[in-house]
Structures are given as C-alpha cells and as structure tokens.
Scaffold this motif. Structure first.
Motif, short mmCIF file in Angstrom:
data_model
loop_
_atom_site.label_atom_id
_atom_site.label_comp_id
_atom_site.label_asym_id
_atom_site.label_seq_id
_atom_site.Cartn_x
_atom_site.Cartn_y
_atom_site.Cartn_z
N GLU A 141 0.76 -1.25 0.02
CA GLU A 141 0.01 0.18 0.14
C GLU A 141 0.74 1.18 0.00
N VAL A 142 2.30 1.38 0.65
CA VAL A 142 2.94 2.59 0.73
C VAL A 142 4.19 2.44 0.25
N GLU A 143 4.61 1.46 -0.60
CA GLU A 143 5.87 1.36 -1.07
C GLU A 143 6.40 2.49 -2.08
N SER A 144 5.41 3.08 -2.24
CA SER A 144 6.18 4.32 -3.32
C SER A 144 6.60 5.53 -2.35
N TYR A 145 6.23 5.38 -1.03
CA TYR A 145 6.38 6.39 -0.23
C TYR A 145 7.55 6.28 0.99
N VAL A 146 7.95 5.11 0.96
CA VAL A 146 8.76 4.72 2.01
C VAL A 146 10.12 4.51 1.55
N ASP A 147 11.21 4.60 2.21
CA ASP A 147 12.72 4.34 1.64
C ASP A 147 13.13 2.91 2.42
N ILE A 148 12.88 2.68 3.68
CA ILE A 148 13.34 1.55 4.31
C ILE A 148 12.15 0.87 5.08
N VAL A 149 12.09 -0.32 4.91
CA VAL A 149 11.00 -1.16 5.86
C VAL A 149 11.76 -1.92 6.89
N GLU A 150 11.40 -1.64 7.94
CA GLU A 150 11.77 -2.32 9.27
C GLU A 150 11.05 -3.56 9.71
N ILE A 151 11.66 -4.53 9.72
CA ILE A 151 11.11 -5.93 10.50
C ILE A 151 11.53 -5.44 11.84
N GLY A 152 10.24 -5.39 12.44
CA GLY A 152 10.44 -4.88 14.25
C GLY A 152 11.00 -6.24 14.93
N THR A 153 11.39 -5.96 16.22
CA THR A 153 11.69 -7.08 17.08
C THR A 153 10.65 -8.10 17.26
N PRO A 154 9.38 -7.63 17.50
CA PRO A 154 8.25 -8.45 17.70
C PRO A 154 8.20 -9.55 16.37
N ILE A 155 8.34 -9.06 15.36
CA ILE A 155 8.23 -10.07 14.14
C ILE A 155 9.38 -10.92 14.08
N VAL A 156 10.68 -10.58 14.30
CA VAL A 156 11.79 -11.59 14.22
C VAL A 156 11.51 -12.40 15.54
N ILE A 157 11.03 -12.02 16.30
CA ILE A 157 10.89 -13.27 17.57
C ILE A 157 9.76 -14.06 17.12
N ASN A 158 8.74 -13.61 16.40
CA ASN A 158 7.50 -14.26 16.17
C ASN A 158 7.84 -15.35 14.97
N GLU A 159 8.63 -14.56 14.00
CA GLU A 159 8.87 -15.49 12.57
C GLU A 159 10.30 -15.84 12.37
N GLY A 160 11.03 -15.05 12.91
CA GLY A 160 12.39 -15.31 12.79
C GLY A 160 12.95 -14.48 11.56
N LEU A 161 14.34 -14.93 11.20
CA LEU A 161 15.00 -13.88 10.18
C LEU A 161 14.19 -13.93 8.79
N HIS A 162 13.45 -15.30 8.45
CA HIS A 162 12.97 -15.37 7.33
C HIS A 162 11.87 -14.42 7.01
N ALA A 163 11.47 -13.78 7.90
CA ALA A 163 10.58 -12.57 7.73
C ALA A 163 11.43 -11.36 6.81
N VAL A 164 12.64 -11.33 7.32
CA VAL A 164 13.61 -10.26 6.46
C VAL A 164 13.65 -10.55 5.14
N LYS A 165 14.05 -11.98 4.96
CA LYS A 165 13.89 -12.51 3.54
C LYS A 165 12.78 -12.43 2.87
N ALA A 166 11.85 -12.75 3.37
CA ALA A 166 10.43 -12.47 2.54
C ALA A 166 10.07 -11.13 2.20
N MET A 167 10.62 -10.23 2.97
CA MET A 167 10.37 -8.77 2.61
C MET A 167 11.16 -8.23 1.81
N LYS A 168 12.64 -8.52 1.74
CA LYS A 168 13.50 -8.34 0.55
C LYS A 168 13.17 -8.97 -0.76
N ASP A 169 12.54 -10.07 -0.57
CA ASP A 169 12.31 -10.86 -1.92
C ASP A 169 11.09 -10.06 -2.56
#
Length: 210
Positions: free
Chosen positions: A21-49
């Motif tokens: 919804e907002v990708e045209s307006y943001v420069d960086i997406v932060e995978i916050g600590t709660p997501i890393v705890i819940n989902e692991g580092l593959h959340a980072v990979k999924a977002m980068k992909d």
C-alpha cells in the motif's frame, strides 16, 4: 531525510500486503523485533524478496555476538541491522566490522541509554552508520517523546547519521523535521491509519521538503 516504516505487530503476509500500500512513499522497511521473535529472520528474507528495490532493516537489537548476528541478518537480506547502544564497545566494533565486510549498515538504538550525549560520542567514534534516539512503547505510555533527545544526539554526533523513532505521527512531524534527522522512523502513525498510502505520502512530502 529518509522515511522508515516500522512493522511490529504483523505476520509476514499482512506485512507484505501493508508495504504494498505504501511502497512508493517509504525508503526503508523495518522488520521489528516482535516479528523477528515471532517469525524469525525469514521474515527479513520474505520482505526483501517481495520488495528488492526497498532497503530492509532487521531490528535485532543486538546486545552480544555482534559479528555473528550481523552475518546471519546479512544472509537473510537485511541492508541495515540494529545494535543496542547499551551493549559493550566490543560488540559494536564486531558488528561494524562484519557489516563493512558485508556492505551493510549499522543503526545503534539508544533506547534506555543513561547518558545520551556521552554515549553518542563514544558510539559515533566506533564507526557506526546511524545513531537513533528511540522512545520505547513503555516510555510513550507515560508521555515521553524523543524530540529533546534528538537535539542532544545532534549536538554530540559528528560522523554518523541520526535517526529518530518513537510515537511519531503526522501531527508531531513538524517538531521532528525542525531537528533535521537523517532518518525518520514511523510505525503506528502509518500502520494504524485508515488510509495508509495518503498518510505515508504526506509524511514523505513533508520530510522531503524539510
């Protein structure tokens, strides 16, 4: 000035849908600590992909084993990784060293640092990329905000860029812009809005015009 969108309380599919919804307006997406705890580092990979054109920050809040944790975040596709300002200098040095090897960036989160000005100078000398003033959720609940702390950091830092996080929304943005950080981090101010794209667009417009 760049805009970072902080995602904290979503799962991976919802996070990806929100960024769409907002990708045209943001420069960086932060995978916050709660997501890393819940989902692991593959959340980072999924977002980068999903958004290879955007920078992705892994909010690991590293406190120890800096080099190793940076290496794992880099493997997952993170462009920036957070290290806590209260951690040992050796941890920060190890993180910086590994980040340089991997062509990644370090953001030092100064949450709960007792002497901001002194620690900002020390951290600045260690070669980090960003130093971030951060008013946490629990501090926000008792009415604290990061604006005065940002001015303190700005006075102390000569090498690193500065960032600010903690309860920033459209109404409080003018105060942030006045202090001229290099990076503005917004979470609920965008993710909690009914029209996320409109709010993100307006925030981006205001920070770009300075």
């Amino acid at each position: 000035m760049k805009l970072q969108l902080a995602l904290d309380l979503v799962n991976i599919p919802d996070g990806i849908a929100l960024v769409k919804e907002v990708e045209s307006y943001v420069d960086i997406v932060e995978i916050g600590t709660p997501i890393v705890i819940n989902e692991g580092l593959h959340a980072v990979k999924a977002m980068k992909d999903a958004f290879p054109h955007l920078e992705v920050l892994a909010d690991l809040k590293i406190m120890d084993a800096g080099g190793y944790e940076i290496m794992k975040a880099a493997e997952a596709g993170a462009d920036l990784v957070t290290v806590l300002g209260v951690s040992n200098d050796m941890t920060i040095k190890g993180a910086v060293e590994e980040a340089k090897k991997q062509s990644k960036q370090i953001l030092v989160d100064m949450i709960n640092v007792a002497d901001l000005e002194k620690r900002a100078r020390e951290v600045d000398a260690l070669g980090v990329d960003y130093i971030c003033v951060h008013t946490g959720y629990d501090q926000q609940a008792i009415g604290e905000n990061p604006f005065e702390d940002l001015l303190t950091i700005k006075r102390a830092v000569t090498n690193a860029k500065t960032a600010v996080a903690g309860g920033i929304k459209l109404e409080t943005l003018p105060e942030v812009i006045k202090a001229a950080p290099d990076l503005v981090i917004v979470g609920g101010g965008i993710t909690g809005a009914e029209d996320k794209a409109a709010v993100a667009s307006e925030i981006q417009r205001l920070i770009k015009q300075g």
